[in-house]
Every structure is written in C-alpha cells, then in structure tokens.
Design a protein around this motif. Structure first.
Motif, PDB file in Angstrom:
ATOM      1  N   ASN A 236       6.894  -1.819  -0.804  1.00  0.00           N
ATOM      2  CA  ASN A 236       7.139  -3.116  -0.958  1.00  0.00           C
ATOM      3  C   ASN A 236       8.424  -3.621  -2.167  1.00  0.00           C
ATOM      4  O   ASN A 236       8.755  -4.520  -2.484  1.00  0.00           O
ATOM      5  CB  ASN A 236       5.994  -3.973  -1.433  1.00  0.00           C
TER       6      ASN A 236
ATOM      7  N   ARG B  74      -3.993   1.744  -4.421  1.00  0.00           N
ATOM      8  CA  ARG B  74      -3.601   0.605  -4.724  1.00  0.00           C
ATOM      9  C   ARG B  74      -2.360   0.223  -3.784  1.00  0.00           C
ATOM     10  O   ARG B  74      -1.605   1.053  -3.772  1.00  0.00           O
ATOM     11  CB  ARG B  74      -2.949   0.389  -6.065  1.00  0.00           C
ATOM     12  N   ALA B  75      -2.808  -0.802  -2.724  1.00  0.00           N
ATOM     13  CA  ALA B  75      -1.849  -0.772  -1.871  1.00  0.00           C
ATOM     14  C   ALA B  75      -0.618  -1.848  -2.375  1.00  0.00           C
ATOM     15  O   ALA B  75      -0.618  -2.842  -2.032  1.00  0.00           O
ATOM     16  CB  ALA B  75      -2.274  -1.662  -0.545  1.00  0.00           C
ATOM     17  N   GLY B  76      -0.112  -0.994  -3.355  1.00  0.00           N
ATOM     18  CA  GLY B  76       1.365  -1.815  -3.683  1.00  0.00           C
ATOM     19  C   GLY B  76       1.593  -0.952  -5.222  1.00  0.00           C
ATOM     20  O   GLY B  76       1.274   0.145  -5.139  1.00  0.00           O
ATOM     21  N   VAL B  77       2.314  -1.447  -5.949  1.00  0.00           N
ATOM     22  CA  VAL B  77       3.059  -0.834  -7.163  1.00  0.00           C
ATOM     23  C   VAL B  77       2.239  -1.107  -8.460  1.00  0.00           C
ATOM     24  O   VAL B  77       1.520   0.214  -8.789  1.00  0.00           O
ATOM     25  CB  VAL B  77       4.323  -1.179  -7.433  1.00  0.00           C
ATOM     26  N   GLY B  78       2.014  -2.079  -9.043  1.00  0.00           N
ATOM     27  CA  GLY B  78       1.433  -2.296 -10.311  1.00  0.00           C
ATOM     28  C   GLY B  78      -0.059  -1.795 -10.370  1.00  0.00           C
ATOM     29  O   GLY B  78      -0.951  -2.265  -9.492  1.00  0.00           O
TER      30      GLY B  78
ATOM     31  N   ARG C 216      -5.601  -4.621  -3.746  1.00  0.00           N
ATOM     32  CA  ARG C 216      -4.167  -5.161  -3.870  1.00  0.00           C
ATOM     33  C   ARG C 216      -4.342  -5.717  -5.514  1.00  0.00           C
ATOM     34  O   ARG C 216      -5.124  -5.119  -6.220  1.00  0.00           O
ATOM     35  CB  ARG C 216      -4.035  -6.023  -3.216  1.00  0.00           C
ATOM     36  N   SER C 217      -3.713  -6.821  -6.021  1.00  0.00           N
ATOM     37  CA  SER C 217      -3.901  -6.941  -7.219  1.00  0.00           C
ATOM     38  C   SER C 217      -5.135  -8.070  -7.619  1.00  0.00           C
ATOM     39  O   SER C 217      -5.170  -8.304  -8.768  1.00  0.00           O
ATOM     40  CB  SER C 217      -2.593  -7.671  -7.693  1.00  0.00           C
ATOM     41  N   GLN C 218      -5.810  -8.764  -6.625  1.00  0.00           N
ATOM     42  CA  GLN C 218      -6.807  -9.533  -6.621  1.00  0.00           C
ATOM     43  C   GLN C 218      -8.153  -8.864  -7.397  1.00  0.00           C
ATOM     44  O   GLN C 218      -8.550  -9.372  -8.579  1.00  0.00           O
ATOM     45  CB  GLN C 218      -7.242 -10.208  -5.620  1.00  0.00           C
TER      46      GLN C 218
ATOM     47  N   HIS D 265       2.798 -15.199  -6.782  1.00  0.00           N
ATOM     48  CA  HIS D 265       2.733 -13.846  -6.703  1.00  0.00           C
ATOM     49  C   HIS D 265       3.025 -13.311  -4.980  1.00  0.00           C
ATOM     50  O   HIS D 265       2.103 -12.488  -4.395  1.00  0.00           O
ATOM     51  CB  HIS D 265       1.412 -13.052  -7.136  1.00  0.00           C
TER      52      HIS D 265
ATOM     53  N   ARG E  13       5.780  -8.792 -13.560  1.00  0.00           N
ATOM     54  CA  ARG E  13       4.494  -8.863 -13.952  1.00  0.00           C
ATOM     55  C   ARG E  13       4.525 -10.218 -15.151  1.00  0.00           C
ATOM     56  O   ARG E  13       5.365 -10.378 -16.009  1.00  0.00           O
ATOM     57  CB  ARG E  13       3.921  -7.772 -14.723  1.00  0.00           C
TER      58      ARG E  13
ATOM     59  N   ALA F  34       5.420  -9.169  -2.844  1.00  0.00           N
ATOM     60  CA  ALA F  34       5.190  -8.190  -1.635  1.00  0.00           C
ATOM     61  C   ALA F  34       4.516  -8.701  -0.498  1.00  0.00           C
ATOM     62  O   ALA F  34       4.334  -7.943   0.482  1.00  0.00           O
ATOM     63  CB  ALA F  34       4.272  -7.131  -2.281  1.00  0.00           C
TER      64      ALA F  34
HETATM   65  O1  LIG Z   1       2.585  -4.539  -8.009  1.00  0.00           O
HETATM   66  C1  LIG Z   1       2.656  -4.940  -6.762  1.00  0.00           C
HETATM   67  O2  LIG Z   1       2.948  -4.082  -5.857  1.00  0.00           O
HETATM   68  C2  LIG Z   1       2.926  -6.440  -6.502  1.00  0.00           C
HETATM   69  O3  LIG Z   1       2.549  -7.142  -7.592  1.00  0.00           O
HETATM   70  C3  LIG Z   1       2.154  -6.905  -5.118  1.00  0.00           C
HETATM   71  O4  LIG Z   1       1.185  -7.346  -5.641  1.00  0.00           O
HETATM   72  P1  LIG Z   1      -0.178  -7.705  -4.441  1.00  0.00           P
HETATM   73  O5  LIG Z   1      -0.272  -6.282  -3.505  1.00  0.00           O
HETATM   74  O6  LIG Z   1      -1.327  -8.323  -4.811  1.00  0.00           O
HETATM   75  O7  LIG Z   1       0.650  -8.437  -3.365  1.00  0.00           O
END
Ligand SMILES: O=C(O)[C@H](O)COP(=O)(O)O
Ligand SMILES: NC(=O)c1ccc[n+]([C@@H]2O[C@H](COP(=O)([O-])OP(=O)(O)OC[C@H]3O[C@@H](n4cnc5c(N)ncnc54)[C@H](O)[C@@H]3O)[C@@H](O)[C@H]2O)c1
Length: 527
Positions: A98, A71-75, A50-52, A279, A232, A282
C-alpha cells in the motif's frame, strides 16, 4: 485442514490463493465484537486483519491454536506484539503493497490543503460562489519537511520534487549519501520546523514518535505551515494541533488518521482549517489487492512450513541464507535437547559461540532453535522459535551470543556452555559434508556422534574392559548399539562414552550399569 479467519474487510481476489487451497478453510467474519472474536478465535490457525480488529492480549490468550496473524497492511500497532510473541504466534505484515496508494493519498491531501479543495467544494455545494476566501498557495518553490523517510516518505519526496518543491527529510537512518541520491536535503526536526511550509509525517506510531509533533514543535514552526498526517493518529498531539491552529501557526491540517478511530467528539473534525478522511490511505483497489495477496502467500508459507519474509516478530532470513543455515537449525535444536538432559541443575545462563562460516550469517534463528530445543524438553509444544528466547527470559534464563575464530578446524561450529548453580556443561556440534550433523564435543571431551533419537551418556574412568562390559550388558538386555564413541582427556583419567542405541535403558538396566566398576553415571538422552 487449517482454518483461517478474516476479521476485517479484505479483497476477495487478494485472498484467492487461500480460498483455492485445499489445505485451508477460510471464514470471513468482518463484524465480530471483541467478545465474539474471543469466543471464535480458539478454532483458528490463522487470522487476517486490517486496522479495525484490535488483536489484544486477551484475544491472544484465547487463541490456543493460532500460529500466524497476517496484517494486510503496514501498521501493527493494533496487534499486541509482545503477547503474540509470548504465545508463539508469528505476526506478518504486507509492508509494500500500500506504499504508493498511501503516498498518493498524502499528496492528494497536501494539494487539497494548498488549494482548499474540500472547503471550496462544500461552500459551492451549499450554493455559495466564494472565490475570495479560498485563495490558495502554490507548491512550487515551497519547502516540504518529511518526517520519516521510509517507503512512503521516500515516494512522497519524489512527487514533491516533480512539483519543484524543496524537500528536507528527517529519519534516523537517512544518510547524506541517500539524501543526495534522492535529491533532497537531510535535516533534523528543528531544521524542518524552521524552514518548512508543509510538513508530512511518515513514521510508525511507537513510543519515540508518540506526540512527536507537540506544543513545543508547533512553537518552532513557520507561521502559516500546512501539516499532513497520513501515517498514524498520535504522532501529532491533537490538542497541541488545535491550539496551534487557533494561534494562527498552522494554516491548514490534513488528517487521514486520528488518536481515536473513528474520531468521536474530536474538535478537529469540522474545524474549517482541517480537512479529514476516514483512514483511507490504503483504500484503493490496487493496494487492497496487493496487501491481501502478499499476506495470503505468507500465511500459506507459514502453515506449510515454507520460508516467509515479512514477519515482524522474527528475524528475516533470505532464501539463500536459509538454505545454508537450515541443517544447523536441526543440529542446534538437538544440542539444546541434549544439554538440558545433561545438566543436573536448572541452567541460569546460556553462552552460544559461532565459529567458521557461521560467523558470516545472521544466526539468530540458530540461537532460537537451540533455546527451543532446550526449553521444549520440559515445556513441550508451547515453545517454538517465535517465543523461545522470550520464554527463556521469563524463566530467568539469560543468554549471550558471540562469534569467535575458534572453529577448531571445522567449517562451521556451534559451541554452547550452560551455567548452572553447580557448574558448567558444554557441547559443540558441526555439520560434516554428506554426513549431516555431528556432536563433536561434550563437556570438553572430543567425540564424534550423530544426534540421533536415542543416546546413552556414560561417565567412567578410563580403564581397560569398560567398553566390553557395557556392550555385553546392553546385549544381555537386547539393546542394540548403533554406534559407540569414547572420549578421554588423558590415559587412565576421567572419560565419557556416548552410544546411539535403538531403545532407552530401563531404570533397572541403568542400575545394573552403575554397578559396573569405574562407571560413575549413566543417562538416557532422548532427542
Ligand atoms: O498501516 C497501514 O497499512 C494502514 O494504516 C492501512 O490500514 P487499513 O488496512 O486499515 O486500511
Ligand atoms: N493512512 C494509511 O492508511 C496508511 C497506509 C500505509 C501506512 N501507513 C502508516 O504510514 C507509516 C509509514 O509507513 P511506511 O511503509 O513508510 O513505513 P517504513 O517502515 O518504510 O518507514 C517508516 C520510517 O520512519 C522512520 N522513523 C522511525 N522513528 C522515527 C522518528 N522518531 N523520526 C523520524 N523518522 C522515524 C523509520 O526509520 C522508517 O524509515 C506507518 O505508520 C504506517 O502504519 C498508513
């Protein structure tokens, strides 16, 4: 057995497909330091983050087996995409899972900032009954400016409409037509700054959007504007935001994301005009389930060589196109392997022309497989379709691609020219219905040969008896000829012979061939 590391907390139900697969072993280690990740990553074929987890160049350099990052998410701003591409690692994300949760969080932040909910809650829990300080504003009739009208921005606009807000959207890809379909006004940043009572940002953090909302932007905004960032940290310049609050331009800011996360010593956190969440956009059960499911399926597909959809460092190809283009991947890879062996000097430039039905499709993957074939002859397994064109550039090899009408009567034709310091080499290939790939031109000679494992390429003068000489010499050395093709431009002129053979010629046999009158060169080609 493939090994996949999950390095951030993720929905266990969402990764069920991976956990249940007998092809994959999943390890969940969500408290690894960057150093520990570097040490453990060489074991893994896949990584889910994820984002960590920051997937840096240094980590990718240690990831010798890694094929895919999910990447379980977008960014994907926490992943060094250039380094991943260079190392041939596919990066996939889960862009849809998300959207609704983040949109709803944005709306919650918007409403909380309109009605001072967190501040009022805090005061009351501290024992104070203060109804005066926390008078809010209505959303109805107010103008919301949305910067970034992608998935989340669009969902936010729909909810704002339901609250009877006027919406101005800005996005480089927002057309008048789409804006009117959604029922919003298309604007630009200045129009938003001038008119908006609320502004929310939903762009990715990229070079163009870093500090997009800066001091000069705040100077143009309406006094008392409320601003939300659930996209972001870094899209809004935090120092400029702090000043704009102190100057009374910004009445409230609602922030889910920060330039540095977690925010340490950030003066915005704790400021009465600012509401914050860590944060959480999501962070719902639903979003976490969806993104984990999406990314797990993509990883399974990639590890088992099946089509996948959401790669961020590879072109997207839908299933229908993939079915049509797949046979051309094999052809173009073989053409690449053949041409690098024909070239006597390092290539400087590749020109690829697509003709016929191929011009109807996005052929970028066909180009990549050609370059992969060309490079892998000398660079081996380190080349794949993710990094092929990237590596080519590193080796100073440029390439150009064009669509032409010169299909020469073939339904789909790939023509390639390699430019080297000492001249050009060219070849073309096509697919014959029911017969598979065929090489139909080599260095301007017309031939028709299947790109099988082993070819022999002979340059000679077109005189009678050559074919017989070659046939008997190979027979003498027990080299079976499967097919033989000759090509010439004019009677008695220069000609080529291409043979598919069952085993390569030794140096001695090649030497003997060169003793034959009128044979000028002979070369094994290993495909
Ligand atoms: O870009 C994303 O999907 C979000 O920022 C979610 O980030 P996270 O998976 O760390 O909650
Ligand atoms: N807070 C969270 O937990 C959370 C959750 C999900 C997504 N996000 C973030 O939200 C953002 C948007 O996500 P999305 O799924 O809507 O992405 P998206 O790709 O669907 O939309 C982003 C839009 O921004 C537009 N854009 C790019 N540069 C722009 C610019 N200079 N000005 C205006 N518009 C610009 C793009 O054209 C695109 O339409 C991303 O940064 C993502 O990382 C945050």
């Amino acid at each position: 057995m493939f090994k996949v590391l999950v390095s951030d907390p993720i929905s266990e139900d969402g990764i069920r497909a991976l956990l249940d697969s007998d092809q994959v072993q999943v390890d969940q280690k969500t408290d690894l330091s960057p150093e520990a990740l570097k040490e453990t990553i060489p074991e893994y074929d896949g990584l889910i983050v994820r984002s960590q987890t920051k997937v840096t160049k240094e980590i990718l350099e240690c990831a010798t087996k890694l094929k895919v990052i999910g990447r379980a998410g977008v960014g994907v701003d926490t992943i060094d995409l250039e380094a991943a591409t260079e190392h041939g690692v596919i990066v996939v994300n889960a862009p849809n899972g998300n959207t609704i949760s983040t949109c709803e969080h944005t709306f919650a932040m918007l409403m909380a900032s309109a009605r001072n909910i967190p501040q009022a809650h805090k005061t009351l829990t501290e024992g104070n009954w203060d109804r005066k300080t926390y008078k809010g504003v209505e959303l109805k009739g107010k103008t919301l400016g949305i910067v970034g009208m992608g998935r989340i921005g669009t969902e936010v606009s729909k909810r704002a409409k339901a609250f009877q807000m006027n919406v101005i959207g800005y996005d480089p890809f927002l057309t008048e037509e789409r804006a009117s379909q959604i029922g919003i006004q298309k604007g630009d940043l200045d129009k938003i700054y001038e008119n908006a009572d609320f502004i929310t940002v939903h762009t990715p953090l990229i070079k163009e959007t870093h500090h997009l909302i800066n001091k000069s932007a705040f100077q143009k905004m309406k006094k008392g504007v409320r601003i939300v960032n659930c996209a972001r940290g870094g899209i809004i310049d935090e120092t400029a935001l702090l000043e704009a609050i102190d100057e009374g331009i910004v009445a409230r800011a609602a922030l889910d994301v920060f330039e540095e996360e977690p925010p340490t010593d950030n003066p915005l956190v704790g400021k009465p005009e600012v509401i914050v969440t860590p944060h959480l956009g999501a962070s719902t059960s639903e979003a976490q389930l969806y993104v984990a499911e999406d990314v797990s399926q993509e990883i399974l597909n990639i590890l088992s060589d099946q089509p996948f959809q959401n790669a961020v460092n590879m072109p997207a190809v839908n299933d229908e196109t993939r079915k049509i283009l797949e046979p051309y991947y094999l052809l173009s890879e073989k053409l690449g392997e053949m041409m690098i062996q024909l070239a006597k000097q390092p290539p400087r430039h590749i020109k690829i022309s697509y003709a016929g039905t191929l011009t109807d499709f996005n052929t970028e993957l066909v180009t990549r497989t050609f370059v992969k074939g060309l490079l892998s002859h000398y660079l081996g397994e380190k080349v794949n379709i993710v990094n092929a064109t990237h590596l080519a550039k590193q080796y100073g090899l440029s390439y150009s691609v064009e669509n032409t009408t010169a299909s020469l009567g073939y339904s789909g034709l790939i023509s390639v020219t390699l430019t080297t310091d000492e001249g050009e080499y060219s070849a073309a290939g096509t697919l014959f219905d029911g017969l598979g790939p065929r090489i139909v031109h080599v260095n301007q000679y017309t031939i028709d040969i299947a790109p099988t494992d082993r070819l022999l390429y002979i340059q000679h003068t077109d005189v009678p008896g050559i074919i017989g000489h070659v046939g008997s010499l190979l027979g003498k050395h027990e080299i079976n000829i499967a097919t033989m093709q000759v090509g010439r431009k004019q009677v008695g002129g220069q000609a080529i012979m291409m043979l598919t053979i069952d085993k390569a010629l030794s140096e001695e046999v090649l030497g003997e061939l060169l003793q034959v009158d009128h044979i000028h060169s002979a070369k094994n080609i290993d495909l």
